[in-house]
Design an enzyme around this catalytic site. Sequence first.
Site, PDB file in Angstrom:
ATOM      1  CE  LYS A   1      38.896  34.851  26.023  1.00  0.00           C
ATOM      2  NZ  LYS A   1      39.060  34.811  27.501  1.00  0.00           N
TER       3      LYS A   1
ATOM      4  CG  ASP B   1      36.948  36.843  29.820  1.00  0.00           C
ATOM      5  OD1 ASP B   1      36.541  37.919  30.316  1.00  0.00           O
ATOM      6  OD2 ASP B   1      37.950  36.774  29.093  1.00  0.00           O
TER       7      ASP B   1
ATOM      8  CE  LYS C   1      40.707  37.984  26.474  1.00  0.00           C
ATOM      9  NZ  LYS C   1      40.405  37.784  27.900  1.00  0.00           N
TER      10      LYS C   1
END
Lengths: 482, 394
Positions: free
Chosen positions: B294, B231, B330
Amino acid sequence: MTSRKPNPFEYAPAPESRAVVDIAPSYGLFIDGEFTEAADGKVFKTVSPSTEEVLSEVARAGEADVERAVKAARKAFDKWSALPGAERGKYLFRIARIIQERSRELAVLETLDNGKPIKETRDADLPLVAAHFFYYAGWADKLDHAGYGPNPQPLGVAGQVIPWNFPLLMLAWKIAPALATGNTVVLKPAETTPLSALFFADICRQAGLPKGVVNILPGYGDAGAALTAHPDVNKVAFTGSTAVGKQIARALAGTDKKLTLELGGKGANIVFDDAPIDQAVEGIVGGIFFNQGQVCCAGSRLLVQESIQDELLDSLKRRLSTLRLGDPLDKNTDIGAINSAEQLARITALVDTGEAEGAERWSAPCELPSTGYWFAPTLFTGVTQAHTVARDEIFGPVLSVLTFRTPDEAVAKANNTPYGLSAGIWTEKGSRILAVANKLRAGVIWSNTFNKFDPTSPFGGYKESGFGREGGRHGLEAYLDV
Amino acid sequence: MFHRRQEESSTGAKGCERNVTPERKLCGAEDFTSRYARRYAPLVTMPPVPKSDKPAKAEKAAKVDKADKKVKSVKTESAATPAKSPFADVTASDATLRRFLHGLPGVDTVGLEARAAALGTRSIKTTAKAYAIDLAISMIDLTTLEGADTAGKVHALGAKAVHPDPTDRGTPTTAAVCVYPDMVATAKAAVAGSGVKVASVATAFPAGRAALGVKLADTKDAVAAGADEIDMVIDRGAFLSGDYMKVYEEIRAVKEAAGPARLKVIFETGELSTYDNIRRASWIGMIAGADFIKTSTGKVGVNATPANTLLMLEAVRDFRAQTGVQIGVKPAGGIRSTKDAIKFLVLVNETAGPDWLDNHWFRFGASSLLNDLLMQRQKLATGRYSGPDYVTVD
């Protein structure tokens, strides 16, 4: 309910409970504060459009009943109009609060009688109904400041005829300003949706409204004609079809009655190539499929700039495929039932005409329930100004798609209709919004949104869409002797 | 802002008229049907895009339960070499990239938020609710990103991810645990053999304020320790100062450094502030090869919201329609209740579509959400609410 491809996340039925509303097997006319049978004893049945189930039997008003009701309203007028505005305001505030308290019950009732989804009655109709009464309650003691000089006077008895598409909301649009300004009313709801008006009569009693100030006469067109033509009626307000509006205008010609008409429409929703596409698609869907398109200000003509036609239509079709059609009481239903067999036949006939004239039809892939009156969301492409579906009001979930090349052409096409009620403009360019809005001949123009209503905002049409304004300060004028 | 977009597109059109080559004309007018092509045809040439969504379908068919195979199939599609990228011309220079991003359709704030709110009124009951709760549990990246993280804490988190509900072993595992790079090895051991992935934040999370070399080292270190997913955070400073190319290059570099690990690109939407910016950032991420886009780090005031997630779902939907490549989404931070999670799943279902209803394509970055889902799950099973003492505190 919906027939999309099998989806693991299929929403389970989530019906709103019917138990919150108690519908009596029969209802009378509401005259002079009492429920009463029709003079000739006639009744009619009101059915639920989604199931064809008979909901109740309702007294059918005739000429003699109109006479009685107008007399009661006349009798009540002197005292009601002499009340200080603040006192009238108290009654209206009380009515507004009772509507809020009973809103769940009224929402379910409206959905049963009209066929529209509970999502709409719960989130749009009922909040707006209460808001209208609150808004005009506030005006009742401030009429001196409405811009019509000191102490403006009411007209007398108002005869009001309303349609079936927003039964309780149209009632609110009519009754709230009439009472705030000191008039008394006789109101005829539509024959397919009389119940919410009769529940409103009960609310008037609950609020302790003086007898005769509000009279409700369920009935057919004959009762409406008798009411609007009655010599002791001082003000006529009608919302409905242009054909009936013209009849009323003819009947009233030469009398001193004050008249406002809110009639049909063929609203243009104009999408420029720099529009926010995803939000425009939502606006188009809300513009024509809200209340199954049975909205006089519906954006039934989509005018899309030719350069983005393909991408917009692809997005639109994808979005329409996700609409959920079915049980109006289910909280996840987007598209409910058409209000009556008669209206369904009218929609079907116009759509057939569209196909016969060569427009290309596309309908959202959804399964229609076997009982009740249903029509799948439909759009026509390849439509020109010459097609019937581009000119006639369909009053159903049918969108006609036309294209344009330049802003001038968009304006010309948008105005090329006998109607002039609503229009929408979609562009990220602020200066274009203002320039185009100034040239459109429509009473309501939305930019980057559609079908947004508020009691503070006047609503009404140009040309064959009628005259007079409802809502806002302007809405007071129709009920004042100014 | 409106005016500038108009000016740019009109100058672009003029430029096109001046030097139209037959090849360009064909590309712009005939073969090129994709959504944003029209705006760009004058500026860039791109290979024609297949009309059908076959690549995505084929990929779906190829999707098997073994998650590592999934990763491979994605890799082959999204890790294309720059020369083959359909966006090679878009990323040819600062100017082309900027024009592309500023030519994306605008986002109307009121309309977007109204749509998100309307989808929030869906009523998800009984069987649909049971499905949604299990799906949501299986989509959680169970996260601990604290300075106070210890091996003990990460170990407990891993145990919880593998067996979320000690009273019901049939409860699905979460998708992953998400930790700092130095905890990857610990987390890996804690979830060994369970199929639960280990995701690691990297690139100087959460601020992203470090030299590129440091960020890449951070990434490589996490992957070397066994991270299945990375991430990363984008350089918001570069984005807000208009240096889109720097953001793009950095994502590409991290993607390369991440190797086999799936890459989630965090935009920190709360700092980008406008929806137009979020849409542009989404496209930079997707073009640069992100496997997931995300919303946020969970470390700023505004994190995942229904509206910004809806916007990103529209972006991945449009990207697949245009390129055939499916990318995950996400939302992270601020999603705490079952009710909220179900609202997000409704957004997925009715925006990107059912193809995204899988933890390969949609994740929740959350920690406290899991316990609420478990309590709701127990309630559905037993008919009564248990209480916080019947789920584990971690």
